[in-house]
Scaffold this motif. Structure first.
Motif, PDB file in Angstrom:
ATOM      1  N   ASN A  40      10.434 -14.264  53.910  1.00  0.00           N
ATOM      2  CA  ASN A  40       9.279 -14.841  54.603  1.00  0.00           C
ATOM      3  C   ASN A  40       9.254 -16.366  54.523  1.00  0.00           C
ATOM      4  O   ASN A  40       8.677 -17.017  55.388  1.00  0.00           O
ATOM      5  CB  ASN A  40       7.979 -14.268  54.038  1.00  0.00           C
ATOM      6  N   ASP A  75      13.077 -14.760  49.117  1.00  0.00           N
ATOM      7  CA  ASP A  75      11.938 -14.265  49.890  1.00  0.00           C
ATOM      8  C   ASP A  75      12.161 -14.611  51.356  1.00  0.00           C
ATOM      9  O   ASP A  75      12.043 -15.771  51.748  1.00  0.00           O
ATOM     10  CB  ASP A  75      10.637 -14.905  49.388  1.00  0.00           C
ATOM     11  N   LEU A 128      11.286 -17.736  57.726  1.00  0.00           N
ATOM     12  CA  LEU A 128      10.971 -17.273  59.078  1.00  0.00           C
ATOM     13  C   LEU A 128      10.097 -18.264  59.828  1.00  0.00           C
ATOM     14  O   LEU A 128       9.323 -19.003  59.230  1.00  0.00           O
ATOM     15  CB  LEU A 128      10.264 -15.914  59.017  1.00  0.00           C
ATOM     16  N   PRO A 138       9.779 -22.923  59.080  1.00  0.00           N
ATOM     17  CA  PRO A 138       9.549 -22.006  57.959  1.00  0.00           C
ATOM     18  C   PRO A 138       8.904 -22.703  56.759  1.00  0.00           C
ATOM     19  O   PRO A 138       9.053 -23.919  56.597  1.00  0.00           O
ATOM     20  CB  PRO A 138      10.950 -21.512  57.618  1.00  0.00           C
TER      21      PRO A 138
END
Length: 179
Positions: free
Chosen positions: A16, A14, A19, A23
């Motif tokens: 996301n 994933d 990021l 993160p």
């Protein structure tokens, strides 16, 4: 031995989670790894091989070098795997490491890897290091990464578990018949 990576192999990658300046996978209390979706192809391969070749299939996963999050990540990964595969024997077949994967296995054994030590991973750095230390590396193509940067054996998740298992078995039996 056959070593399966978790992030990007058994668990779907994933983007996301990786990021931002800090993160989610690096945040204490985020329990990022506990909520990942399973990769159905890799999990089917893992479960099938675990039963077909008893004692030869392990999970080898990376965790943070930062002490405060390392334990959380390890526990989240254990809980995740327990949810996906309740019959899995964690005591004998689960390793988490904050060092290079090739190093942890070599250190435990007190010797270099050999061709029968197979790593199934999605990250090139792990694959190249494993091969350089004498092991056999297989790149798992999870739909996000590509085969162009890896000259070795690949397993294509989009071909399904049956096809991946057939490719793997061919390699496994050729490695084990040559010794």
């Amino acid at each position: 031995m056959i070593y399966f990576d978790m992030d990007g192999v058994l668990a779907r990658y994933d983007i996301n989670g990786y990021l931002g300046e800090t993160p989610p996978f690096k945040q204490t209390g985020s329990h990022y790894f506990a909520g990942l979706e399973a990769d159905s192809v890799a999990m089917e391969m893992f479960k099938t091989l675990y039963k077909e070749i008893p004692g030869s299939v392990m999970v080898l996963t990376s965790v943070s070098i930062e002490r405060e999050i390392r334990t959380e990540q390890t526990m989240d990964k254990i809980l995740w795997l327990l949810k996906q595969f309740p019959d899995f024997d964690f005591g004998a077949h689960f390793l988490s490491t904050s060092t290079e994967k090739r190093n942890i296995i070599s250190n435990i054994r007190g010797m270099s890897l050999n061709k029968k030590d197979i790593l199934i991973d999605d990250w090139n750095a792990n694959l190249y290091a494993w091969t350089a230390n004498g092991g056999t590396a297989i790149k798992y193509l999870n739909g996000i990464n590509s085969e162009q940067s890896w000259p070795g054996t690949v397993l294509y998740s989009n071909e399904g578990a049956g096809s991946c298992l057939n490719h793997f078995r061919t390699l496994w039996y050729s490695l084990n018949s040559s010794f």
